[in-house]
Design an enzyme around this catalytic site. Structure first.
Site, PDB file in Angstrom:
ATOM      1  CG  MET A  72       4.085  -7.967  11.784  1.00  0.00           C
ATOM      2  SD  MET A  72       4.568  -6.502  12.727  1.00  0.00           S
ATOM      3  CE  MET A  72       6.303  -6.484  12.428  1.00  0.00           C
TER       4      MET A  72
ATOM      5  CG  LEU B  62      -2.823  -0.617   6.074  1.00  0.00           C
ATOM      6  CD1 LEU B  62      -3.761   0.216   6.943  1.00  0.00           C
ATOM      7  CD2 LEU B  62      -3.456  -1.951   5.729  1.00  0.00           C
TER       8      LEU B  62
ATOM      9  CG  HIS C 206       6.701   2.110  15.769  1.00  0.00           C
ATOM     10  ND1 HIS C 206       7.029   1.150  14.828  1.00  0.00           N
ATOM     11  CD2 HIS C 206       7.867   2.717  16.089  1.00  0.00           C
ATOM     12  CE1 HIS C 206       8.335   1.184  14.606  1.00  0.00           C
ATOM     13  NE2 HIS C 206       8.859   2.129  15.363  1.00  0.00           N
TER      14      HIS C 206
ATOM     15  CB  THR D 217       0.129   9.337   7.242  1.00  0.00           C
ATOM     16  OG1 THR D 217       1.428   9.066   7.807  1.00  0.00           O
ATOM     17  CG2 THR D 217      -0.663  10.230   8.186  1.00  0.00           C
TER      18      THR D 217
ATOM     19  CG  ASP E 131       6.433   2.724  11.700  1.00  0.00           C
ATOM     20  OD1 ASP E 131       7.429   1.997  11.531  1.00  0.00           O
ATOM     21  OD2 ASP E 131       5.280   2.288  11.842  1.00  0.00           O
TER      22      ASP E 131
ATOM     23  CB  THR F 128       4.539  -3.389  30.913  1.00  0.00           C
ATOM     24  OG1 THR F 128       5.538  -2.364  30.915  1.00  0.00           O
ATOM     25  CG2 THR F 128       5.174  -4.739  31.129  1.00  0.00           C
TER      26      THR F 128
ATOM     27  CD  GLU G 289       4.144  -2.242  22.526  1.00  0.00           C
ATOM     28  OE1 GLU G 289       3.268  -2.816  21.852  1.00  0.00           O
ATOM     29  OE2 GLU G 289       5.358  -2.479  22.401  1.00  0.00           O
TER      30      GLU G 289
END
Ligand code: GRF
Length: 203
Positions: A89, A92, A108, A140, A144, A171, A173
């Site tokens: 969370m 970067l 995401h 990038t 998101d 499920t 993901e």
């Protein structure tokens, strides 16, 4: 291929990746899990699987730059081929992303480009969507919005709450992230000039 997974919480996606990577023919291994919280539940789960764990607690560092510098120094030692953000969370910095350009994946919990950011399930319900889902994308500098590697959809059922929808999305993901990582680790999908390039089928 050497993978480091970044988590902030329970790490259910990290666990799915670790389980998939345990298969002998999987083209990647999870060499470490890094958390930005000392009490992230996923750290214990990773350790129980014999995976090295590291935590870099943001408040232990004077700045975001110092926090990232410590993580980057550890990554220089670990020499990962790819980084997988999984319930991490924290955004970067551009410097960090450039260091691993085209080699950072994130999952995401929405069908991007719809609903970037937080509270995706409530927003999908409020918008009257009939489907929801998850997206694995290259990271990038925007939030998101990197090139998409894989997506999976689930129905939104009348009466769904953010919690019931989140559980249904999780499920898929847990199936989609390992698939996406396999494609990227095998070089079947790569990021080039800001796009996700897929190797032609059958090549
Ligand atoms: C998941 O919905 C994931 O998509 C999002 O964080 C949530 C929790 O992930 N990034 P996990 O259980 O910590 O893997």
């Amino acid at each position: 291929k050497r993978i480091v997974v970044f988590i902030s919480g329970g790490g259910s996606n990290m666990l799915s990746l670790a389980k998939a990577a345990a298969a002998p023919d999987f083209p990647a291994e999870i060499i470490a899990v890094i958390a930005d919280k000392a009490d992230a539940g996923g750290l214990e789960k990773a350790a129980a699987l014999g995976i090295s764990t590291f935590s870099f607690v943001r408040k232990d560092f004077p700045s975001k730059e110092a926090h990232e510098a410590a993580i980057l120094a550890e990554l220089d030692r670990l020499r990962p081929d790819f980084l997988c953000l999984a319930g991490y969370m924290r955004l970067l910095s551009a410097v960090f992303i450039q260091r691993y350009e085209g080699r950072i994946l994130n999952i995401h919990p929405s069908l991007l480009p719809l609903f970037p950011g937080l509270h995706t399930h409530q927003r999908a319900i409020d918008a009257g969507m009939k489907i929801a889902g998850c997206t694995v994308h290259f990271v990038t500098e925007g939030m998101d919005d990197g090139p998409i590697v894989a997506q999976a959809a689930v129905p939104i059922i009348p009466g769904d709450t953010p919690e019931t929808l989140a559980a249904r999305v999780l499920t898929v993901e847990h199936r989609t992230y390992p698939l996406a990582l396999q494609l990227v680790a095998e070089g079947k999908v790569r990021m080039e000039a800001g796009r996700a390039i897929s190797e032609a089928v059958g090549e």
